[in-house]
Design an enzyme around this catalytic site. Structure first.
Site, PDB file in Angstrom:
ATOM      1  N   LYS A   1     -13.442  -9.407   8.247  1.00 37.16           N
ATOM      2  CA  LYS A   1     -14.392  -8.302   8.451  1.00 37.16           C
ATOM      3  C   LYS A   1     -15.783  -8.759   7.994  1.00 37.16           C
ATOM      4  CE  LYS A   1     -10.922  -4.684   7.935  1.00 37.16           C
ATOM      5  NZ  LYS A   1     -10.363  -3.666   7.046  1.00 37.16           N
TER       6      LYS A   1
ATOM      7  N   ARG B   1       0.823  -1.208   0.000  1.00 40.31           N
ATOM      8  CA  ARG B   1       0.000   0.000   0.000  1.00 40.31           C
ATOM      9  C   ARG B   1       0.864   1.268   0.000  1.00 40.31           C
ATOM     10  NH1 ARG B   1      -5.167  -1.647   3.858  1.00 40.31           N
ATOM     11  NH2 ARG B   1      -6.562  -2.139   2.130  1.00 40.31           N
TER      12      ARG B   1
ATOM     13  N   GLY C   1      -6.200  -5.317   1.634  1.00 39.05           N
ATOM     14  CA  GLY C   1      -4.876  -5.165   2.217  1.00 39.05           C
ATOM     15  C   GLY C   1      -4.253  -6.514   2.545  1.00 39.05           C
TER      16      GLY C   1
HETATM   17  N1  LIG Z   1     -11.229 -18.585   9.775  1.00 37.54           N
HETATM   18  C1  LIG Z   1     -10.726 -17.433  10.179  1.00 37.54           C
HETATM   19  N2  LIG Z   1     -10.839 -17.050  11.471  1.00 37.54           N
HETATM   20  C2  LIG Z   1     -10.310 -15.871  11.878  1.00 37.54           C
HETATM   21  N3  LIG Z   1      -9.662 -15.011  11.072  1.00 37.54           N
HETATM   22  C3  LIG Z   1      -9.530 -15.350   9.787  1.00 37.54           C
HETATM   23  C4  LIG Z   1     -10.050 -16.553   9.271  1.00 37.54           C
HETATM   24  N4  LIG Z   1      -9.760 -16.613   7.966  1.00 37.54           N
HETATM   25  C5  LIG Z   1      -9.071 -15.496   7.659  1.00 37.54           C
HETATM   26  N5  LIG Z   1      -8.916 -14.738   8.748  1.00 37.54           N
HETATM   27  C6  LIG Z   1      -8.188 -13.455   8.865  1.00 37.54           C
HETATM   28  O1  LIG Z   1      -8.755 -12.487   8.018  1.00 37.54           O
HETATM   29  C7  LIG Z   1      -7.846 -11.408   7.968  1.00 37.54           C
HETATM   30  C8  LIG Z   1      -8.060 -10.589   6.706  1.00 37.54           C
HETATM   31  O2  LIG Z   1      -9.411 -10.204   6.593  1.00 37.54           O
HETATM   32  P1  LIG Z   1      -9.915  -8.839   5.916  1.00 37.54           P
HETATM   33  O3  LIG Z   1     -11.394  -8.955   5.825  1.00 37.54           O
HETATM   34  O4  LIG Z   1      -9.318  -7.683   6.643  1.00 37.54           O
HETATM   35  O5  LIG Z   1      -9.297  -8.944   4.427  1.00 37.54           O
HETATM   36  P2  LIG Z   1      -8.566  -7.866   3.529  1.00 37.54           P
HETATM   37  O6  LIG Z   1      -8.090  -8.545   2.316  1.00 37.54           O
HETATM   38  O7  LIG Z   1      -7.512  -7.151   4.324  1.00 37.54           O
HETATM   39  O8  LIG Z   1      -9.657  -6.815   3.176  1.00 37.54           O
HETATM   40  P3  LIG Z   1      -9.737  -5.269   3.659  1.00 37.54           P
HETATM   41  O9  LIG Z   1      -8.736  -4.553   2.809  1.00 37.54           O
HETATM   42  O10 LIG Z   1     -11.161  -4.902   3.447  1.00 37.54           O
HETATM   43  O11 LIG Z   1      -9.341  -5.236   5.109  1.00 37.54           O
HETATM   44  C9  LIG Z   1      -6.471 -12.046   8.051  1.00 37.54           C
HETATM   45  O12 LIG Z   1      -5.740 -11.411   9.086  1.00 37.54           O
HETATM   46  C10 LIG Z   1      -6.758 -13.531   8.382  1.00 37.54           C
HETATM   47  O13 LIG Z   1      -5.934 -14.056   9.399  1.00 37.54           O
HETATM   48  O1  LIG Z   2      -7.876  -2.270   5.134  1.00 38.32           O
HETATM   49  C1  LIG Z   2      -8.823  -1.661   4.616  1.00 38.32           C
HETATM   50  O2  LIG Z   2      -9.760  -2.234   4.038  1.00 38.32           O
HETATM   51  C2  LIG Z   2      -8.779  -0.151   4.607  1.00 38.32           C
HETATM   52  O3  LIG Z   2      -7.547   0.361   5.045  1.00 38.32           O
HETATM   53  C3  LIG Z   2      -9.916   0.401   5.421  1.00 38.32           C
HETATM   54  O4  LIG Z   2      -9.772   0.035   6.776  1.00 38.32           O
HETATM   55  P1  LIG Z   2     -11.071  -0.071   7.725  1.00 38.32           P
HETATM   56  O5  LIG Z   2     -11.842  -1.283   7.258  1.00 38.32           O
HETATM   57  O6  LIG Z   2     -10.521  -0.193   9.111  1.00 38.32           O
HETATM   58  O7  LIG Z   2     -11.867   1.197   7.523  1.00 38.32           O
END
Ligand SMILES: Nc1ncnc2c1ncn2[C@@H]1O[C@H](COP(=O)(O)OP(=O)(O)OP(=O)(O)O)[C@@H](O)[C@H]1O
Ligand SMILES: O=C(O)[C@H](O)COP(=O)(O)O
Length: 403
Positions: free
Chosen positions: A202, A37, A360
């Site tokens: 999330k 990023r 991310g």
């Molecule tokens: N079964 C699970 N239980 C708990 N955590 C999990 C599981 N599977 C994946 N994860 C966690 O999900 C996290 C990433 O989720 P996230 O929704 O933030 O994705 P992202 O690609 O970063 O999207 P964003 O940019 O919206 O944050 C990782 O840190 C991973 O360890």
């Molecule tokens: O990781 C992300 O998706 C962005 O940086 C936004 O973060 P947030 O979900 O904490 O608003």
């Protein structure tokens, strides 16, 4: 939407330009484990600095609770930005206080500063328009111009994303231009079969996206923390897995709608489950069992999709023409739970489809697991942001950049 090129054409020498970036990078203590990023915003920061602007870079990091918290300091990101730019980057230890003011005042033409985490101020994320506006006023005092380039945060109606551009002449940075250009293709003329893979943690943010995707995608493959609310809705025991209990009726409706409309909604058939969350620092070997998805023991949590699910999901990706993937399929930060995420990444690489990876952690996973970024059609810095863009929603951070 005015582009940064138009802004540059108007002359920025000596102007203080506020760049709202998304430097929300994964950290292990103070060590950045993936700097994607930060690299993504370099073209914008470089272009402004080269044109003689005094560049003030700002971002959130993590989800601190509206007050300073050293664990979420942007100092490591500022240092890394300096390394990547090959120049000194000043760092303000607050956001709109004395340090920010003197740091910005001390910038010479072409110099760059980073101010501390925007979310150390409650006004940044406040739902109250007046409170957000007041914080935006304080931020506006630091700059003459605004460039929005934090694509990963454009879905957030936050002060620096939404309220600040209303107070300063503004433009969209290079990253936002690239991201929107690619994602637009997925909303306009998407080639089918169109497969969407959803995982991550999330869950409450992202479950809502499925509502729209059911009308757009041909197949939805569910993994990561997202899967357990679906498995529970099917009546399975999910033990102590991540669960969004209040969303069970919603998810049940999704499954019914998918069935009626011929969208394949595919759930894991096996799971790696453990009685404890793995130690991500020491990466000590984890103890887990591989169980069918309807047999998760009541004292265990699902932490990755199992081997049969990996094969199943790879087969569902194999004939796709377009794939969008957001969210790791398991806790990929630990080697014992990285297999599901690795398998999906490999399936995308092997397919002939146009592939987009968003988020991310998803982007970080692809890189830290050793995949070549160029093997994917596009790696988006936005997770929630790209999903909401694909939903067709008006994103506050993009709307605010319109003229
Ligand atoms: N079964 C699970 N239980 C708990 N955590 C999990 C599981 N599977 C994946 N994860 C966690 O999900 C996290 C990433 O989720 P996230 O929704 O933030 O994705 P992202 O690609 O970063 O999207 P964003 O940019 O919206 O944050 C990782 O840190 C991973 O360890
Ligand atoms: O990781 C992300 O998706 C962005 O940086 C936004 O973060 P947030 O979900 O904490 O608003």
């Amino acid at each position: 939407m005015k582009t940064i090129d138009e802004l540059l054409a108007g002359g920025v020498t000596g102007k203080r330009v506020f760049v709202r970036a998304d430097l929300n990078v994964p950290l292990d203590g103070a060590t950045i484990t993936d700097d994607g990023r930060i690299r993504a915003v370099l073209p914008t920061v470089k272009a402004l600095a080269d044109a003689g602007a005094r560049v003030v870079v700002a971002s959130h990091l993590g989800r601190p609770k509206g007050a300073p918290d050293p664990a979420f300091s942007l100092a490591p990101a500022a240092a890394r930005l300096g390394e990547l730019l090959g120049t000194d980057v000043a760092f303000a230890t607050d956001t709109v206080g004395e340090s920010a003011r003197t740091t910005v005042d001390g910038l010479a033409d072409g110099q760059v500063a980073v101010i501390e985490n925007l979310r150390f101020n409650a006004g940044e994320t406040s739902k109250d328009d007046a409170e957000r506006g007041a914080f935006a006023e304080q931020l506006a005092a630091l700059a003459d111009l605004y460039v929005g380039d934090g694509f990963g945060a454009v879905h957030r109606k936050h002060a620096s994303v939404y309220d600040l551009p209303a107070r300063l002449p503004h433009a969209a940075g290079h990253l936002i231009g690239t991201e929107v250009g690619v994602l637009k293709k997925l909303t306009e003329d998407v080639k089918r079969p169109y497969v969407v893979v959803l995982g991550g943690a999330k869950v409450s943010d992202k479950l809502a996206v499925i509502d729209e995707l059911l009308g757009k995608a041909d197949r939805l493959l569910i993994g990561g923390g997202m899967a357990y609310t679906f498995l529970k809705a099917k009546g399975y025991e999910v033990g102590i897995s991540l669960l969004q209990e209040d969303q069970i009726p919603v998810v049940t409706e999704y499954m019914e709608r998918a069935e009626k409309s011929g969208v394949e909604l595919v759930l894991p058939v096996d799971i790696l489950a453990s009685s404890e969350f793995p130690d991500l620092k020491t990466k000590a070997p984890a103890e887990f069992v591989t169980v069918d998805a309807d047999k998760i023991p009541s004292d265990k949590e699902g932490l990755d999709i199992g081997p049969r699910t990996r094969e199943l999901y790879a087969s569902k990706v194999a004939d796709a023409e377009t794939v969008f993937w957001n969210g790791p399929l398991g806790v990929f930060e630990h080697p014992d739970y990285a297999g599901g995420t690795r398998a999906i990444a490999q399936a995308l690489v092997d397919s002939e489809a146009f592939t987009v990876v968003g988020g991310g952690d998803s982007a970080a996973a692809v890189r830290t697991l050793g995949f070549d970024e160029n093997a994917f059609g596009h790696i988006s810095t936005g997770g929630g942001a790209s999903l909401e863009y694909l939903e067709g929603k008006t994103l506050p951070g993009l709307a605010a950049l319109e003229d």
